[in-house]
Design an enzyme around this catalytic site. Structure first.
Site, short mmCIF file in Angstrom:
data_model
loop_
_atom_site.label_atom_id
_atom_site.label_comp_id
_atom_site.label_asym_id
_atom_site.label_seq_id
_atom_site.Cartn_x
_atom_site.Cartn_y
_atom_site.Cartn_z
N GLY A 8 -4.96 29.98 14.54
CA GLY A 8 -5.44 31.64 14.56
C GLY A 8 -6.93 31.50 13.99
O GLY A 8 -7.26 30.92 13.41
N THR A 11 -12.04 31.79 19.70
CA THR A 11 -11.16 32.32 18.77
C THR A 11 -11.73 31.70 17.31
O THR A 11 -11.92 32.70 16.42
CB THR A 11 -9.72 31.41 18.89
OG1 THR A 11 -9.33 31.99 19.99
CG2 THR A 11 -8.64 31.97 17.65
N VAL A 12 -11.94 30.46 17.09
CA VAL A 12 -12.27 29.97 15.78
C VAL A 12 -14.11 30.24 15.61
O VAL A 12 -14.35 30.76 14.44
CB VAL A 12 -12.30 28.40 15.82
CG1 VAL A 12 -12.81 27.99 14.59
CG2 VAL A 12 -10.91 27.78 16.06
N ASP A 16 -1.56 17.31 20.38
CA ASP A 16 -2.47 18.06 19.34
C ASP A 16 -1.69 17.57 17.98
O ASP A 16 -2.76 17.16 16.99
CB ASP A 16 -2.16 19.52 19.54
CG ASP A 16 -2.91 20.23 18.30
OD1 ASP A 16 -4.26 20.39 18.39
OD2 ASP A 16 -2.37 20.73 17.45
N VAL A 62 -7.05 20.10 10.76
CA VAL A 62 -5.54 19.76 10.85
C VAL A 62 -5.14 21.00 9.84
O VAL A 62 -5.85 21.22 8.62
CB VAL A 62 -5.47 18.69 9.85
CG1 VAL A 62 -3.64 18.41 9.77
CG2 VAL A 62 -5.99 17.12 10.82
N LYS A 95 -3.85 15.20 15.07
CA LYS A 95 -3.87 15.50 13.71
C LYS A 95 -3.18 14.53 12.72
O LYS A 95 -3.79 14.13 11.58
CB LYS A 95 -3.27 17.14 13.56
CG LYS A 95 -3.94 17.96 14.11
CD LYS A 95 -3.09 19.26 14.10
CE LYS A 95 -3.83 20.55 14.77
NZ LYS A 95 -2.89 21.75 15.08
N GLY A 130 -4.34 33.36 20.44
CA GLY A 130 -5.42 32.55 19.82
C GLY A 130 -4.85 31.16 19.16
O GLY A 130 -5.58 30.47 18.45
P1 NAP Z 1 -12.00 28.67 22.52
O1 NAP Z 1 -11.13 30.00 22.30
O2 NAP Z 1 -11.16 27.96 23.93
O3 NAP Z 1 -13.40 28.48 22.29
C1 NAP Z 1 -14.26 27.71 23.02
C2 NAP Z 1 -15.62 28.30 22.85
O4 NAP Z 1 -16.46 27.38 23.40
C3 NAP Z 1 -15.87 29.65 23.82
O5 NAP Z 1 -16.78 30.49 23.18
C4 NAP Z 1 -16.78 28.88 24.98
O6 NAP Z 1 -17.63 29.63 25.49
C5 NAP Z 1 -17.29 27.62 24.27
N1 NAP Z 1 -17.81 26.55 25.09
C6 NAP Z 1 -16.68 25.61 25.45
N2 NAP Z 1 -17.38 24.74 26.21
C7 NAP Z 1 -18.82 25.10 26.21
C8 NAP Z 1 -19.74 24.50 26.76
N3 NAP Z 1 -19.64 23.19 27.53
N4 NAP Z 1 -20.99 24.86 26.43
C9 NAP Z 1 -21.21 25.86 25.89
N5 NAP Z 1 -20.03 26.81 25.16
C10 NAP Z 1 -18.97 25.99 25.40
O7 NAP Z 1 -11.37 27.54 21.50
P2 NAP Z 1 -10.74 27.68 19.98
O8 NAP Z 1 -9.52 27.96 20.09
O9 NAP Z 1 -11.88 28.69 19.20
O10 NAP Z 1 -10.72 26.27 19.47
C11 NAP Z 1 -12.36 25.57 19.10
C12 NAP Z 1 -11.92 24.25 18.66
O11 NAP Z 1 -11.20 24.44 17.23
C13 NAP Z 1 -10.90 23.27 19.45
O12 NAP Z 1 -11.46 21.93 19.26
C14 NAP Z 1 -9.71 23.51 19.00
O13 NAP Z 1 -8.97 22.39 18.83
C15 NAP Z 1 -10.08 23.94 17.34
N6 NAP Z 1 -9.04 24.69 16.46
C16 NAP Z 1 -8.61 25.75 17.18
C17 NAP Z 1 -7.57 26.39 16.38
C18 NAP Z 1 -7.02 27.70 16.78
O14 NAP Z 1 -6.31 28.29 16.21
N7 NAP Z 1 -7.47 28.30 17.76
C19 NAP Z 1 -7.15 26.03 15.15
C20 NAP Z 1 -7.86 24.91 14.77
C21 NAP Z 1 -8.53 24.11 15.46
P3 NAP Z 1 -17.13 30.98 26.41
O15 NAP Z 1 -16.67 31.98 25.25
O16 NAP Z 1 -18.23 31.40 27.07
O17 NAP Z 1 -16.00 30.37 27.21
N1 HSE Z 2 -3.45 24.63 18.77
C1 HSE Z 2 -3.05 24.31 17.37
C2 HSE Z 2 -2.08 24.75 16.96
C3 HSE Z 2 -4.26 25.18 16.67
O1 HSE Z 2 -1.22 25.41 17.49
O2 HSE Z 2 -1.72 24.23 15.90
C4 HSE Z 2 -4.32 24.48 15.34
O3 HSE Z 2 -5.35 23.27 15.22
#
Ligand code: NAP
Ligand code: HSE
Length: 447
Positions: A316, A12-13, A198, A129, A202, A184
């Site tokens: 998101g 997603t990110v 989570d 955060v 934060k 996402g």
């Molecule tokens: P996600 O959609 O699950 O994406 C994770 C990505 O990392 C995927 O592309 C995955 O590969 C890759 N990956 C995971 N483990 C790996 C490994 N061992 N080697 C190589 N690639 C690996 O997660 P996300 O939602 O983008 O979140 C990523 C980070 O941002 C997390 O720390 C989350 O807490 C933080 N965050 C997320 C949001 C949000 O709104 N989603 C907001 C703020 C912060 P594949 O694609 O091949 O599976």
């Molecule tokens: N899973 C987290 C949330 C993503 O819903 O706030 C953003 O950090």
């Protein structure tokens, strides 16, 4: 000067970040100087909406970190390991790091900051955060002249989205959680969202930035919304409240350390804090009550600024990528201005090291307003007995209401004034032992 970006993760990110880098037109001119050099994913065959040059993708995150063309490592893979080791590896190689990973930074922030300071590189975490809300840099820099007294708010988008839709549409918890995952918003393991972990990660990060010292992540009490009963959301509504998952970090007492000598103090003189996460009844007239959907809001209170509220999308792809790219641009801007001397001396505000010790107050000594739902027998005098128990423990009641009665049982809801937690627990123990009280069914905090 072109700056090479290595992405660890294209979920997603990561995909949101790659999208911004691929479409620089109309953005800050520095975005043109950023070149995506390598991207690590877990599964090369996964279909991806964003078309990237397949030659950029690999399944070896270490190769991305080690790539000589990569100047800034962007960790958006999530999880504790290998994320922590990869961040430390990048630092050891003298590379700046940008991360959205609050789980790692809440647990290993001190280790990572120390390594970064020793190596003279930045590790920035605006996206960790509040999603797209700028809160990390304002706490580090724009509010740096304040003595912060309280940081509180809604800092998990998934649970706010769930609670908002449950309240507005009467939607079922599991359906809305599935929607949050599809959009996402949720973590890879959504238990972190719904169980409060989570938000605890934060608030641990915000605490260390607001007060200049961290508290161990595992000591922060966190309660989520997974045990929340829809009856309490409905009763809260009848009483003029909405239920929100709040995170709070509050300065408790003035200590010698408050006198801002800037020196680290021994633990005995550490700044005392009350830090916690729990579902909370928020009066409908309070600014946080109107924060709905995936939005987050963070209220920072300090002296002399007063109250400052930050509001916006808390999760998101787009909002989070906005925060990640802001950090990349901060580092790119410094490199542009200083060239190879960029790491010679870190800006202490941007690098944000800690300067004192903090510790958590014993929760029995904190004060709160409370909401309690009791299941009792439906007979004369029960409300009086409950009121007496609270009164004898020194707990002042704001309201006591009998909501529902059948021939056998009644539901009694009590809202207290602000009382000492120790007194509240004493009263509750006595009430629970009354023969007329079948169960203390719910106990929530109230703003
Ligand atoms: P996600 O959609 O699950 O994406 C994770 C990505 O990392 C995927 O592309 C995955 O590969 C890759 N990956 C995971 N483990 C790996 C490994 N061992 N080697 C190589 N690639 C690996 O997660 P996300 O939602 O983008 O979140 C990523 C980070 O941002 C997390 O720390 C989350 O807490 C933080 N965050 C997320 C949001 C949000 O709104 N989603 C907001 C703020 C912060 P594949 O694609 O091949 O599976
Ligand atoms: N899973 C987290 C949330 C993503 O819903 O706030 C953003 O950090």
């Amino acid at each position: 000067m072109t700056i090479g970006i290595g992405l660890l993760g294209l979920g997603t990110v990561g995909a949101g970040v790659a999208e911004i880098l691929a479409t620089p037109r109309g953005r800050h001119p520095l975005v043109n100087n950023l070149a995506l050099r390598r991207v690590a994913v877990r599964d090369l065959n996964r279909p991806r909406p964003l078309q990237l040059d397949p030659g950029l993708l690999c399944t070896d995150p270490q190769a991305v970190v080690d790539d000589p063309g990569v100047d800034i490592v962007v960790e958006v893979m999530g999880g504790l390991e290998p994320a922590r080791s990869l961040i430390l590896r990048a630092i050891a190689a003298g590379k700046a790091v940008v991360t959205a990973n609050k789980a790692v930074m809440a647990r290993f922030g001190e280790e990572i900051s120390a390594a970064a300071a020793a190596k003279g590189v930045y590790v920035l975490l605006e996206a960790a955060v509040g999603g797209g809300i700028p809160i990390i840099e304002p706490l580090k820099q724009s509010l740096g002249g304040n003595r912060i007294t309280r940081v509180s708010g809604i800092i998990n988008g998934t649970t706010n989205y769930i609670l908002s839709r449950m309240a507005a549409e009467g939607a079922a918890y599991t359906d809305v959680l599935a929607d949050a995952q599809r959009l996402g918003y949720a973590e890879a393991d959504p238990a972190a969202d719904v169980q409060g972990g989570d938000a605890a990660d934060k608030i641990a990060i915000l605490t260390s930035l607001a007060y200049g010292g961290s508290v161990p992540r595992q000591t922060i009490p966190a309660e989520g919304i997974d045990q929340l009963d829809a009856r309490d959301v409905a009763y809260a509504d009848k009483l003029g409240y909405v239920v929100k998952l709040l995170a709070v970090s509050q300065r408790i007492a003035s200590t010698p350390d408050d006198d801002a000598s800037g020196d680290a103090s021994p633990a005995a003189d550490a700044l005392m804090l009350d830090v916690r996460v729990h579902p909370t009844l928020v009066p409908r007239s309070h600014p946080l009550a109107g924060v709905n959907g995936v939005n987050n809001a963070i209220l920072v209170e300090g002296e002399p600024v007063g109250q400052v509220m930050f509001f916006g999308p808390g999760a998101g792809a787009g909002p989070t990528a906005s925060a990640v790219v802001a950090d990349i641009l901060n580092i790119a801007g410094i490199r542009q201005a200083c060239g190879e001397a960029a790491g010679a001396g870190l800006d202490p505000l941007l690098a944000a090291g800690s300067w004192r010790q903090c510790r958590l107050i014993d929760s029995a000594l904190t004060t709160h307003r409370n909401y309690v739902r009791l299941r009792t027998s439906d007979q004369a005098g029960v409300i009086g007995q409950i009121g007496t128990c609270f009164g004898q423990a020194g707990v002042s009641i704001q309201s006591i209401v009998q909501f529902e009665a059948d021939s056998e049982a009644a539901e009694i809801v009590v809202i207290t004034h602000e009382v000492l937690e120790e007194h509240f627990r004493q009263a509750l123990a006595t009430i629970a032992s009354l023969p007329e009280v079948a169960a203390v069914e719910a106990c929530l905090r109230t703003l």
